[in-house]
Design a protein around this motif. Structure first.
Motif, PDB file in Angstrom:
ATOM      1  N   ALA A 185       0.848  -1.203   0.000  1.00 16.06           N
ATOM      2  CA  ALA A 185       0.000   0.000   0.000  1.00 16.06           C
ATOM      3  C   ALA A 185       0.881   1.249   0.000  1.00 16.06           C
ATOM      4  O   ALA A 185       0.573   2.235  -0.676  1.00 16.06           O
ATOM      5  N   ALA A 186       1.992   1.223   0.751  1.00 24.61           N
ATOM      6  CA  ALA A 186       2.907   2.374   0.762  1.00 24.61           C
ATOM      7  C   ALA A 186       3.463   2.597  -0.642  1.00 24.61           C
ATOM      8  O   ALA A 186       3.568   3.733  -1.106  1.00 24.61           O
ATOM      9  N   GLN A 187       3.805   1.519  -1.342  1.00 19.06           N
ATOM     10  CA  GLN A 187       4.309   1.679  -2.716  1.00 19.06           C
ATOM     11  C   GLN A 187       3.229   2.248  -3.635  1.00 19.06           C
ATOM     12  O   GLN A 187       3.525   2.945  -4.593  1.00 19.06           O
ATOM     13  N   PHE A 188       1.981   1.941  -3.327  1.00 17.40           N
ATOM     14  CA  PHE A 188       0.867   2.425  -4.155  1.00 17.40           C
ATOM     15  C   PHE A 188       0.673   3.935  -3.993  1.00 17.40           C
ATOM     16  O   PHE A 188       0.391   4.637  -4.952  1.00 17.40           O
ATOM     17  N   PHE A 189       0.820   4.432  -2.749  1.00 18.00           N
ATOM     18  CA  PHE A 189       0.473   5.829  -2.486  1.00 18.00           C
ATOM     19  C   PHE A 189       1.656   6.801  -2.492  1.00 18.00           C
ATOM     20  O   PHE A 189       1.469   7.986  -2.742  1.00 18.00           O
ATOM     21  N   LEU A 190       2.845   6.309  -2.141  1.00 19.40           N
ATOM     22  CA  LEU A 190       3.960   7.239  -1.936  1.00 19.40           C
ATOM     23  C   LEU A 190       4.773   7.455  -3.205  1.00 19.40           C
ATOM     24  O   LEU A 190       4.916   6.539  -4.008  1.00 19.40           O
ATOM     25  N   PRO A 191       5.346   8.647  -3.369  1.00 14.04           N
ATOM     26  CA  PRO A 191       6.086   8.933  -4.596  1.00 14.04           C
ATOM     27  C   PRO A 191       7.480   8.302  -4.605  1.00 14.04           C
ATOM     28  O   PRO A 191       8.172   8.296  -3.591  1.00 14.04           O
ATOM     29  N   GLY A 192       7.884   7.778  -5.766  1.00 19.12           N
ATOM     30  CA  GLY A 192       9.256   7.309  -5.972  1.00 19.12           C
ATOM     31  C   GLY A 192       9.577   6.002  -5.272  1.00 19.12           C
ATOM     32  O   GLY A 192       8.700   5.307  -4.754  1.00 19.12           O
ATOM     33  N   GLU A 193      10.866   5.655  -5.265  1.00 18.10           N
ATOM     34  CA  GLU A 193      11.325   4.427  -4.597  1.00 18.10           C
ATOM     35  C   GLU A 193      11.335   4.648  -3.089  1.00 18.10           C
ATOM     36  O   GLU A 193      11.641   5.748  -2.626  1.00 18.10           O
ATOM     37  N   LEU A 194      11.049   3.615  -2.335  1.00 16.43           N
ATOM     38  CA  LEU A 194      10.975   3.745  -0.880  1.00 16.43           C
ATOM     39  C   LEU A 194      12.238   3.190  -0.239  1.00 16.43           C
ATOM     40  O   LEU A 194      12.746   2.141  -0.647  1.00 16.43           O
ATOM     41  N   ALA A 195      12.718   3.875   0.799  1.00 15.52           N
ATOM     42  CA  ALA A 195      13.881   3.401   1.553  1.00 15.52           C
ATOM     43  C   ALA A 195      13.413   2.986   2.944  1.00 15.52           C
ATOM     44  O   ALA A 195      12.550   3.648   3.537  1.00 15.52           O
ATOM     45  N   SER A 212       7.145  -3.437  12.947  1.00 15.51           N
ATOM     46  CA  SER A 212       6.879  -2.037  12.590  1.00 15.51           C
ATOM     47  C   SER A 212       7.964  -1.610  11.611  1.00 15.51           C
ATOM     48  O   SER A 212       9.118  -2.035  11.726  1.00 15.51           O
ATOM     49  N   VAL A 213       7.582  -0.745  10.681  1.00 13.24           N
ATOM     50  CA  VAL A 213       8.532  -0.300   9.663  1.00 13.24           C
ATOM     51  C   VAL A 213       8.364   1.204   9.451  1.00 13.24           C
ATOM     52  O   VAL A 213       7.230   1.704   9.409  1.00 13.24           O
ATOM     53  N   LEU A 214       9.485   1.897   9.311  1.00 10.52           N
ATOM     54  CA  LEU A 214       9.475   3.318   8.936  1.00 10.52           C
ATOM     55  C   LEU A 214      10.111   3.429   7.553  1.00 10.52           C
ATOM     56  O   LEU A 214      11.244   2.974   7.344  1.00 10.52           O
ATOM     57  N   LEU A 215       9.362   3.994   6.610  1.00 15.11           N
ATOM     58  CA  LEU A 215       9.859   4.148   5.235  1.00 15.11           C
ATOM     59  C   LEU A 215      10.027   5.620   4.884  1.00 15.11           C
ATOM     60  O   LEU A 215       9.278   6.471   5.391  1.00 15.11           O
ATOM     61  N   GLY A 216      10.971   5.910   4.003  1.00 19.01           N
ATOM     62  CA  GLY A 216      11.131   7.261   3.485  1.00 19.01           C
ATOM     63  C   GLY A 216      10.896   7.262   1.984  1.00 19.01           C
ATOM     64  O   GLY A 216      11.361   6.362   1.282  1.00 19.01           O
ATOM     65  N   ALA A 217      10.160   8.279   1.516  1.00 17.92           N
ATOM     66  CA  ALA A 217       9.881   8.418   0.085  1.00 17.92           C
ATOM     67  C   ALA A 217      10.438   9.757  -0.393  1.00 17.92           C
ATOM     68  O   ALA A 217      11.117  10.459   0.365  1.00 17.92           O
ATOM     69  N   GLU A 218      10.139  10.109  -1.635  1.00 20.42           N
ATOM     70  CA  GLU A 218      10.599  11.403  -2.172  1.00 20.42           C
ATOM     71  C   GLU A 218       9.987  12.555  -1.389  1.00 20.42           C
ATOM     72  O   GLU A 218       8.931  12.413  -0.781  1.00 20.42           O
ATOM     73  N   SER A 309       2.363  -5.488 -11.712  1.00 25.15           N
ATOM     74  CA  SER A 309       3.120  -6.093 -12.814  1.00 25.15           C
ATOM     75  C   SER A 309       4.246  -6.978 -12.277  1.00 25.15           C
ATOM     76  O   SER A 309       4.476  -7.049 -11.067  1.00 25.15           O
ATOM     77  N   GLY A 310       4.984  -7.595 -13.200  1.00 25.25           N
ATOM     78  CA  GLY A 310       6.149  -8.377 -12.806  1.00 25.25           C
ATOM     79  C   GLY A 310       7.170  -7.508 -12.084  1.00 25.25           C
ATOM     80  O   GLY A 310       7.758  -7.900 -11.071  1.00 25.25           O
ATOM     81  N   GLU A 311       7.347  -6.304 -12.613  1.00 25.43           N
ATOM     82  CA  GLU A 311       8.289  -5.362 -11.997  1.00 25.43           C
ATOM     83  C   GLU A 311       7.846  -5.037 -10.558  1.00 25.43           C
ATOM     84  O   GLU A 311       8.673  -4.923  -9.645  1.00 25.43           O
ATOM     85  N   ASP A 312       6.546  -4.905 -10.357  1.00 25.29           N
ATOM     86  CA  ASP A 312       6.021  -4.623  -9.006  1.00 25.29           C
ATOM     87  C   ASP A 312       6.304  -5.790  -8.047  1.00 25.29           C
ATOM     88  O   ASP A 312       6.566  -5.584  -6.864  1.00 25.29           O
ATOM     89  N   THR A 313       6.221  -7.011  -8.573  1.00 23.49           N
ATOM     90  CA  THR A 313       6.521  -8.193  -7.746  1.00 23.49           C
ATOM     91  C   THR A 313       7.962  -8.120  -7.246  1.00 23.49           C
ATOM     92  O   THR A 313       8.252  -8.362  -6.065  1.00 23.49           O
ATOM     93  N   VAL A 314       8.880  -7.747  -8.141  1.00 22.09           N
ATOM     94  CA  VAL A 314      10.295  -7.671  -7.777  1.00 22.09           C
ATOM     95  C   VAL A 314      10.538  -6.511  -6.797  1.00 22.09           C
ATOM     96  O   VAL A 314      11.262  -6.654  -5.813  1.00 22.09           O
ATOM     97  N   ARG A 315       9.904  -5.372  -7.045  1.00 18.85           N
ATOM     98  CA  ARG A 315      10.087  -4.197  -6.162  1.00 18.85           C
ATOM     99  C   ARG A 315       9.589  -4.499  -4.748  1.00 18.85           C
ATOM    100  O   ARG A 315      10.212  -4.119  -3.765  1.00 18.85           O
ATOM    101  N   LEU A 316       8.453  -5.183  -4.675  1.00 21.06           N
ATOM    102  CA  LEU A 316       7.906  -5.499  -3.346  1.00 21.06           C
ATOM    103  C   LEU A 316       8.833  -6.467  -2.606  1.00 21.06           C
ATOM    104  O   LEU A 316       9.159  -6.266  -1.429  1.00 21.06           O
TER     105      LEU A 316
END
Ligand SMILES: NC(=O)c1ccc[n+]([C@@H]2O[C@H](COP(=O)([O-])OP(=O)(O)OC[C@H]3O[C@@H](n4cnc5c(N)ncnc54)[C@H](OP(=O)(O)O)[C@@H]3O)[C@@H](O)[C@H]2O)c1
Length: 331
Positions: A185-195, A212-218, A309-316
């Motif tokens: 869901a974070a990948q769906f809503f947040l801009p750019g690659e997530l760290a 628990s996870v803290l992510l940073g986006a653009e 997509s396939g690319e999304d599978t790899v990114r996740l």
């Protein structure tokens, strides 16, 4: 009239019995041909309910020429091996999430599917519910100003002791089972690659049971995610902006008959936007079948739109790996 996609099922999983096969039975673009189990009597009870053949053993199902595609709800730790075997047998694959337990395996399988020109879709069902696109549209329209942060949780009460989710050798653990939802869901809503900026996992008997996870986006946007198997049942998210916030409940498991309500809070007050009910099981099964029939590319939007997509599978899978590498683990 397009011929229905003929689907075989690997494993008599609870999710197949309760949700996916009832949904597939109602999709005209799908014909469930056969169900395979390690235990023939289990396959026979599925076959009786869903009017298809019972097959002893997964290999035998992959040998069948009347199967175009397989639905694969095996435990996460066994999935990659069977996805590979299914692709090698020339079958399209609709695999439960997460498709693999490592980014390397995900990348190899996606590449194999590309080479063989077969469709490989990881079943992130929630992405097929209309409520998330509606929320994303509101955010894009500036309804809450500039997006500052995203919070999402998915927690469930403890499962039965023998459950596949408690078995390390089967790819158990809360990160892979429920944690992947807020991550996706974070990948769906947040801009750019997530760290991954920080992560904590709590382990019990060899598997992580909470995290628990803290992510940073653009642009300094952050996400705070929580998940686990020892929680009051809850799946929800919030998008917090410079001039308001949007909240939504039952974000990952909305029942088909439920009419979601998007709640928007701004300086001007609270607004509630009702949405029509939607059936994510039916939508995801239909999308897979339409994409198989139309020869959709694993990476390109197909007839029904490749929401994952396939690319999304790899990114996740890469994000999950990164959470593991970063996490402080406690017992
Ligand atoms: N997308 C979603 O919304 C959603 C929802 C729930 C679950 N899931 C996913 O679906 C998967 C299955 O979940 P579930 O709750 O349905 O699990 P489950 O009832 O335990 O089903 C797993 C199936 O895997 C097969 N299997 C093969 N080797 C096994 C082994 N060594 N031990 C146990 N089972 C083995 C079994 O089929 P046979 O005995 O017939 O061979 C079993 O029925 C999970 O990985 C989960 O992530 C997805």
């Amino acid at each position: 009239m397009i011929e229905p996609v003929r689907i075989g099922v690997l494993g008599c999983a609870s999710i197949a019995w309760r949700r996916m096969l009832p949904a597939m039975s109602e999709v005209p673009e799908i014909e469930v041909i056969a169900v395979a189990s390690r235990d023939l009597s289990k396959a026979e009870s599925f076959a009786a309910r869903f009017d298809c053949a019972a097959v002893p053993g997964y290999e035998r199902l992959l040998e069948r020429e009347d199967v175009d595609a397989v639905y694969l709800p095996l435990p996460a730790g066994l999935r990659a091996d069977w996805v590979r075997r299914a692709l090698d047998a020339g079958k399209h694959v609709f695999g439960e999430k997460p498709l693999t337990t490592s980014a390397r395996a995900a990348a190899e399988l996606v590449e194999l599917a590309r080479e063989k020109r077969l469709l490989l879709r990881e079943n992130f069902m929630f992405l097929h519910h209309g409520q998330h696109a509606a929320v994303r549209e509101l955010v894009r329209d500036g309804k809450i100003g500039e997006l500052r942060s995203f919070t999402a949780v998915f927690g469930i009460p403890p499962r039965e002791p023998g459950d596949i989710r408690y078995q390390p050798e089967l790819g158990g653990g809360a990160l892979l089972d429920v944690g992947v939802y807020p991550l996706r869901a974070a990948q769906f809503f947040l801009p750019g690659e997530l760290a991954v900026l920080g992560a904590a996992l709590r382990e019990d008997s060899g598997v992580d049971v909470a995290g628990s996870v803290l992510l940073g986006a653009e642009r300094g946007v952050t996400a705070q995610l929580g998940f686990g198997f020892e929680h009051h049942y809850r799946n929800t998210y919030e998008l917090w902006g410079s001039s308001g916030r949007i909240t939504l409940d039952r974000v990952f498991t909305p029942p088909a008959e439920m009419a979601p309500v998007i709640r928007i809070e701004t300086g001007g007050g609270v607004e509630e936007i009702p949405l029509p009910p939607d059936d994510q099981f039916r939508n995801s099964a239909t999308a897979f079948a339409l994409d198989v029939s139309s020869g959709a590319d694993i990476d390109a939007p197909g007839a029904a739109g490749a929401v994952h997509s396939g690319e999304d599978t790899v990114r996740l899978a890469a994000l999950v790996d990164s959470v593991r590498r970063t996490a402080q683990t406690t017992a």
